[in-house]
Design a protein around this motif. Structure first.
Motif, mmCIF file in Angstrom:
data_model
loop_
_atom_site.group_PDB
_atom_site.id
_atom_site.type_symbol
_atom_site.label_atom_id
_atom_site.label_comp_id
_atom_site.label_asym_id
_atom_site.label_seq_id
_atom_site.Cartn_x
_atom_site.Cartn_y
_atom_site.Cartn_z
ATOM 1 N N GLN A 373 0.794 -1.253 -0.151
ATOM 2 C CA GLN A 373 -0.276 -0.204 -0.077
ATOM 3 C C GLN A 373 0.938 1.238 0.133
ATOM 4 O O GLN A 373 0.472 2.200 -0.702
ATOM 5 C CB GLN A 373 -0.947 -0.111 1.111
ATOM 6 C CG GLN A 373 -2.032 -1.155 1.139
ATOM 7 C CD GLN A 373 -2.733 -1.524 2.371
ATOM 8 O OE1 GLN A 373 -2.322 -0.544 3.436
ATOM 9 N NE2 GLN A 373 -3.401 -2.196 2.740
ATOM 10 N N ASN A 374 2.030 1.200 0.788
ATOM 11 C CA ASN A 374 2.827 2.527 0.690
ATOM 12 C C ASN A 374 3.546 2.733 -0.406
ATOM 13 O O ASN A 374 3.849 3.809 -0.680
ATOM 14 C CB ASN A 374 3.804 2.216 1.887
ATOM 15 C CG ASN A 374 3.239 2.770 3.274
ATOM 16 O OD1 ASN A 374 2.996 3.797 3.483
ATOM 17 N ND2 ASN A 374 2.892 1.730 4.059
ATOM 18 N N ARG A 377 1.339 4.110 -3.037
ATOM 19 C CA ARG A 377 1.118 5.671 -2.644
ATOM 20 C C ARG A 377 2.179 6.447 -3.281
ATOM 21 O O ARG A 377 1.705 7.548 -3.715
ATOM 22 C CB ARG A 377 0.987 5.655 -1.231
ATOM 23 C CG ARG A 377 0.717 6.948 -0.576
ATOM 24 C CD ARG A 377 0.534 7.133 0.916
ATOM 25 N NE ARG A 377 1.767 6.603 1.606
ATOM 26 C CZ ARG A 377 2.863 7.482 1.978
ATOM 27 N NH1 ARG A 377 2.858 8.569 1.597
ATOM 28 N NH2 ARG A 377 3.774 6.885 2.778
ATOM 29 N N PRO A 443 5.816 5.210 8.310
ATOM 30 C CA PRO A 443 5.566 6.251 7.307
ATOM 31 C C PRO A 443 6.790 7.177 6.913
ATOM 32 O O PRO A 443 7.021 7.573 5.921
ATOM 33 C CB PRO A 443 4.306 7.019 7.796
ATOM 34 C CG PRO A 443 3.742 6.021 9.019
ATOM 35 C CD PRO A 443 4.933 5.220 9.511
ATOM 36 N N TYR A 446 8.927 6.073 3.996
ATOM 37 C CA TYR A 446 8.330 6.256 2.486
ATOM 38 C C TYR A 446 8.241 7.764 2.324
ATOM 39 O O TYR A 446 8.527 7.844 1.013
ATOM 40 C CB TYR A 446 6.931 5.771 2.703
ATOM 41 C CG TYR A 446 6.737 4.074 2.725
ATOM 42 C CD1 TYR A 446 7.311 3.168 1.870
ATOM 43 C CD2 TYR A 446 6.467 3.766 3.993
ATOM 44 C CE1 TYR A 446 7.220 1.710 2.072
ATOM 45 C CE2 TYR A 446 6.507 2.033 4.221
ATOM 46 C CZ TYR A 446 6.923 1.258 3.276
ATOM 47 O OH TYR A 446 7.030 -0.020 3.511
ATOM 48 N N ASP A 447 8.111 8.525 3.470
ATOM 49 C CA ASP A 447 8.242 9.985 3.185
ATOM 50 C C ASP A 447 9.762 10.002 2.687
ATOM 51 O O ASP A 447 9.779 10.696 1.845
ATOM 52 C CB ASP A 447 7.886 10.565 4.429
ATOM 53 C CG ASP A 447 6.314 10.507 4.694
ATOM 54 O OD1 ASP A 447 5.624 10.123 3.766
ATOM 55 O OD2 ASP A 447 6.041 10.938 6.207
#
Length: 459
Positions: A373-374, A377, A443, A446-447
């Motif tokens: 999912q990440n 995104r 998160p 991924y950021d």
């Protein structure tokens, strides 16, 4: 080859084989000329070349003697030892505990393995007080565990007896035994590219020539394997069939059949390293199953499923191969740990291991969903669809240097595994990253990826 070169070659073989030991005297120039039926000048030239090469030394009044090559060999090894250590730099880094985010780690967190299962059972499977298991025991390893592994193979359709299984200190010990027993310095082998970097380090250390075979989402690139088998005449092809490290993909059935066909045609052995075979999330054919261990050496381990600290693995192969490896194991490490092997055996026979695998699989599925999912995104794809193991292999857009990205990640407290480290040539033009799903929930990771990649693409 000239007469001089021929004599140098023959004498060098005598030295390398031990017929002429360090310190022993060579025949006098006159006697050597008679033995090889050449002139004295030819012998003088041959001896001079061998002195220059450091093979022999000359002492006035004592003639020529075989040199003590310990110092020379140490200096010769320094470069390839340094290269092997450099290849294993990722292993050294992952042993450090300085990173809060560890997506580049090759292992699951302890909470997934020993802290969740083994803690409750350590110490339960000690040998009985009346046994003599405090001794070394058989170099083959604890018979009870070998028998259980043979049953597991039979359940998977592989015919093997206990004489076809050797227990080791994990998969890396097994790989080391295979390399040292079946290969000589200068031999050529094929490896997955990208592939298992600790294997590359072992081969470099043993002065084995590696040739990479392109790894695709379906397994080894068969066209590439065919061309390199014809050109390089390798002795061994080292590969993984299921949940491949680092790409995460599994070999398809047509690819597996093609690998075995090429191995038979070109006379090379296949060494199959399968650390994830026991995971219920991992499905598909593996080469030992199709080949029935005729031309395949199969390596397994409990280090990736139970604990990285629990050094217990095994080799399955033809009994004659196993006997040869057991002999080398006896010479180098005497034996593996019967205590550890009894512990693993107890976990298997009492059903704890399989309940643990069920929980581990649930964690893998959940973590893989989070990673997928990440990645969707931020718009990144993987080389292979997740196949139930710990790894996915991110593919970066052109222009992204995975090594530079890894250095930037360190500054953010993020430990990553750049794809270049898994390539034989280590060139950054195969830009990517191995991600361990067990460590990839944050998160912030991924950021960071999204920001750094967008910065590169916007330049």
């Amino acid at each position: 080859m000239t007469l001089t070169e021929s004599i140098v070659e023959k004498l060098t073989k005598r030295i390398d084989s031990g017929v002429l030991a360090p310190g022993s005297r060579l025949p006098s120039i006159r006697r050597a000329a008679e033995e090889f039926e050449v002139s004295k000048n030819t012998i003088v030239e041959a001896y001079d070349r061998m002195v220059a090469a450091g093979l022999i030394s000359s002492r006035r009044g004592y003639g020529f003697t075989v040199a003590d090559r310990y110092t020379q060999l140490a200096s010769e090894r320094s470069q390839h030892v340094a290269e092997a250590v450099d290849i294993a730099s990722l292993l050294s880094a992952q042993l450090e505990q300085n990173y809060s985010i560890r997506v580049g780690d090759g292992r699951p967190p302890a909470s997934w393995t020993e802290e969740s299962e083994l803690q409750r059972h350590l110490g339960r499977f000690k040998p009985p007080a009346s046994s003599r298991e405090d001794g070394y025991g058989s170099a083959m390893g604890y018979l009870g565990l070998r028998d259980r592994l043979a049953m597991n193979y039979m359940d998977r359709g592989v015919e093997v007896g206990t004489d076809g299984i050797l227990l080791t200190f994990g998969a890396n010990h097994a790989l080391d035994l295979v390399i040292r027993r079946l290969l000589l310095p200068g031999d050529t082998v094929l490896v997955d590219d990208p592939g298992y970097y600790p294997l590359f380090a072992k081969l470099k250390l043993s002065q084995i020539r590696m040739v990479g075979v392109n790894r695709l989402s379906t397994g080894p690139d068969i066209d590439d394997l065919r061309q390199k088998a014809e050109r390089e005449r390798p002795k061994i092809f080292f590969t993984q069939s299921l949940a491949h490290n680092p790409t995460g993909g599994s070999m398809t059935l047509p690819t597996a059949h093609a690998v075995l066909t090429l191995a038979e045609q070109h006379g090379f052995t296949v060494v199959e390293d399968e650390p994830f075979l026991d995971l219920p999330t991992v499905n598909g054919p593996f080469l030992a199953q199709l080949d029935q261990l005729q031309n395949v050496i199969h390596i397994g381990t409990f280090s990736k499923t139970l604990s990285a600290s629990l050094r217990c693995g095994y080799v399955a192969a033809r009994p004659d191969v196993i006997a040869s490896l057991a002999e080398l194991k006896m010479l180098t490490s005497v034996n593996s740990s019967s205590y550890v092997e009894r512990l693993v055996h107890g976990l298997l026979t009492d059903g704890h291991y399989y309940r643990h695998l069920k929980r581990l699989s649930q964690r893998i599925r959940r973590a893989t969903d989070v990673v997928t999912q990440n990645l969707e995104r931020i718009g990144l794809s993987t080389l292979s669809p997740p196949s139930g193991g710990y790894y996915v292999y991110l593919r970066f857009p052109p222009g992204v240097d995975d090594m530079q990205l890894a250095r930037q990640a360190i500054g953010e407290g993020i430990f990553t595994a750049p794809g270049s480290l898994f390539c034989v040539d280590r060139k950054p033009n195969r830009s990517g990253m191995r991600v361990n799903v067990a460590w990839a929930e944050s998160p912030r990771f991924y950021d960071f990826l999204n920001l750094e990649i967008q910065n590169v693409l916007s330049r």
